[in-house]
Motif scaffolding. Sequence first.
Motif, PDB file in Angstrom:
ATOM      1  N   VAL A 145     -11.158  -0.346 -12.884  1.00 37.24           N
ATOM      2  CA  VAL A 145     -11.623  -0.484 -11.499  1.00 37.24           C
ATOM      3  C   VAL A 145     -13.078  -0.775 -11.712  1.00 37.24           C
ATOM      4  CG1 VAL A 145     -12.555   0.249  -9.504  1.00 37.24           C
ATOM      5  CG2 VAL A 145     -10.091   0.762 -10.140  1.00 37.24           C
TER       6      VAL A 145
ATOM      7  N   TYR B  22      -3.500  -2.301  -6.184  1.00 39.78           N
ATOM      8  CA  TYR B  22      -4.795  -2.400  -6.088  1.00 39.78           C
ATOM      9  C   TYR B  22      -5.182  -3.804  -6.773  1.00 39.78           C
ATOM     10  CZ  TYR B  22      -9.859  -2.363  -6.707  1.00 39.78           C
ATOM     11  OH  TYR B  22     -11.202  -2.568  -6.915  1.00 39.78           O
TER      12      TYR B  22
ATOM     13  N   PHE C 269       0.933  -1.245   0.007  1.00 42.72           N
ATOM     14  CA  PHE C 269       0.067   0.040   0.129  1.00 42.72           C
ATOM     15  C   PHE C 269       0.887   1.338   0.036  1.00 42.72           C
ATOM     16  CE2 PHE C 269      -4.156  -1.421   2.021  1.00 42.72           C
ATOM     17  CZ  PHE C 269      -4.481  -2.232   1.079  1.00 42.72           C
TER      18      PHE C 269
ATOM     19  N   TRP D  63       0.072   1.975  -5.198  1.00 46.69           N
ATOM     20  CA  TRP D  63      -1.292   2.171  -6.053  1.00 46.69           C
ATOM     21  C   TRP D  63      -1.017   2.859  -7.448  1.00 46.69           C
ATOM     22  CZ3 TRP D  63      -2.682   3.870  -0.596  1.00 46.69           C
ATOM     23  CH2 TRP D  63      -3.247   2.949   0.229  1.00 46.69           C
ATOM     24  N   PRO D  64      -1.595   2.737  -8.295  1.00 42.46           N
ATOM     25  CA  PRO D  64      -2.834   1.797  -8.525  1.00 42.46           C
ATOM     26  C   PRO D  64      -2.366   0.367  -8.708  1.00 42.46           C
ATOM     27  CG  PRO D  64      -2.539   2.768 -10.392  1.00 42.46           C
ATOM     28  CD  PRO D  64      -1.527   3.411  -9.720  1.00 42.46           C
TER      29      PRO D  64
ATOM     30  N   ARG E 125     -14.043   0.699  -2.745  1.00 43.63           N
ATOM     31  CA  ARG E 125     -13.443  -0.720  -2.855  1.00 43.63           C
ATOM     32  C   ARG E 125     -12.456  -1.315  -1.884  1.00 43.63           C
ATOM     33  NH1 ARG E 125     -15.527   0.980  -7.624  1.00 43.63           N
ATOM     34  NH2 ARG E 125     -16.761  -0.491  -8.861  1.00 43.63           N
ATOM     35  N   THR E 126     -11.602  -0.351  -1.793  1.00 43.92           N
ATOM     36  CA  THR E 126     -10.335  -0.803  -0.817  1.00 43.92           C
ATOM     37  C   THR E 126     -10.752  -0.757   0.400  1.00 43.92           C
ATOM     38  OG1 THR E 126      -8.660   0.079  -2.568  1.00 43.92           O
ATOM     39  CG2 THR E 126      -8.021  -0.202  -0.255  1.00 43.92           C
TER      40      THR E 126
ATOM     41  N   HIS F 157      -4.416  -7.161   3.653  1.00 48.80           N
ATOM     42  CA  HIS F 157      -3.675  -7.057   2.335  1.00 48.80           C
ATOM     43  C   HIS F 157      -2.331  -7.877   2.576  1.00 48.80           C
ATOM     44  CE1 HIS F 157      -2.170  -5.325  -1.373  1.00 48.80           C
ATOM     45  NE2 HIS F 157      -1.091  -5.048  -0.697  1.00 48.80           N
TER      46      HIS F 157
ATOM     47  N   MET G  12     -11.710   3.609  -6.536  1.00 48.60           N
ATOM     48  CA  MET G  12     -10.644   2.509  -6.099  1.00 48.60           C
ATOM     49  C   MET G  12     -10.434   2.585  -4.570  1.00 48.60           C
ATOM     50  SD  MET G  12      -6.572   2.235  -7.228  1.00 48.60           S
ATOM     51  CE  MET G  12      -6.894   1.472  -9.073  1.00 48.60           C
ATOM     52  N   PHE G  13     -10.565   3.721  -3.989  1.00 43.92           N
ATOM     53  CA  PHE G  13     -10.088   3.454  -2.517  1.00 43.92           C
ATOM     54  C   PHE G  13     -11.354   3.609  -1.506  1.00 43.92           C
ATOM     55  CE2 PHE G  13      -6.638   5.626  -4.887  1.00 43.92           C
ATOM     56  CZ  PHE G  13      -5.469   4.605  -4.830  1.00 43.92           C
TER      57      PHE G  13
END
Length: 210
Positions: free
Chosen positions: A50, A74, A10, A70-71, A128-129, A147, A124-125
């Motif tokens: 994404v 991910y 990350f 990132w990205p 979803r993350t 993760h 993305m964040f």
Amino acid sequence: MTLSILGLGFGRTGTESLKKALEILGCGPCYHMFEVLPRQDRVDEWVSLVQGKSPDWDKTFEGYHATVDWPGAYFWRELSAHYSDAKFILTTRDPEHWYESMAKTILPLLKASSSDPNSLANQMFITRTFGGKIDDRDHVIDVFKRHNAAVKAAIPASQLLELEVGAGWEPLCDFLGLDVPDVPYPWGNSTDDFDGNIDRATAKREGVVA
């Protein structure tokens, strides 16, 4: 050129420093979020990916030898499958310290972009993350821990380096089979530098800075 080194950690785990280190070692160019932010076409591409667009990873990373942060992180499962012969680096740090850094840098940036449902920050964040719970400290830390555990469980130990922030050149060079260079290990994108780096990257996208 194809990716042969993939950083799966990350952001806020020394990824920008690792980018610089890999490029000093001749393993670049290295893709990083700072490669994305100055270019709207790349921002749009990652939002589409994404949202389910079929990837062409070789095209996305054309011209790059490595990716960190990132990205790419991910999509670590997809990328580790596509580039299965690569070497993988999991940058990490103490989860509490990681969260403290996130809380001063990336999390406020995500909140500032939260009003746009189609922003990269949201798609993305936030959604979803972190499952929409970026204000939940324990949840955010748990996402980080899960993760890291998933990466270590999925990637063969012979292909994976777990690289702690501040570890320096030796473990990285040993893993890559390269000599330690006669320069200090780079240090970049500190908490104090973060806002200025983001402002410069987004200003380039907006055409403010050449």
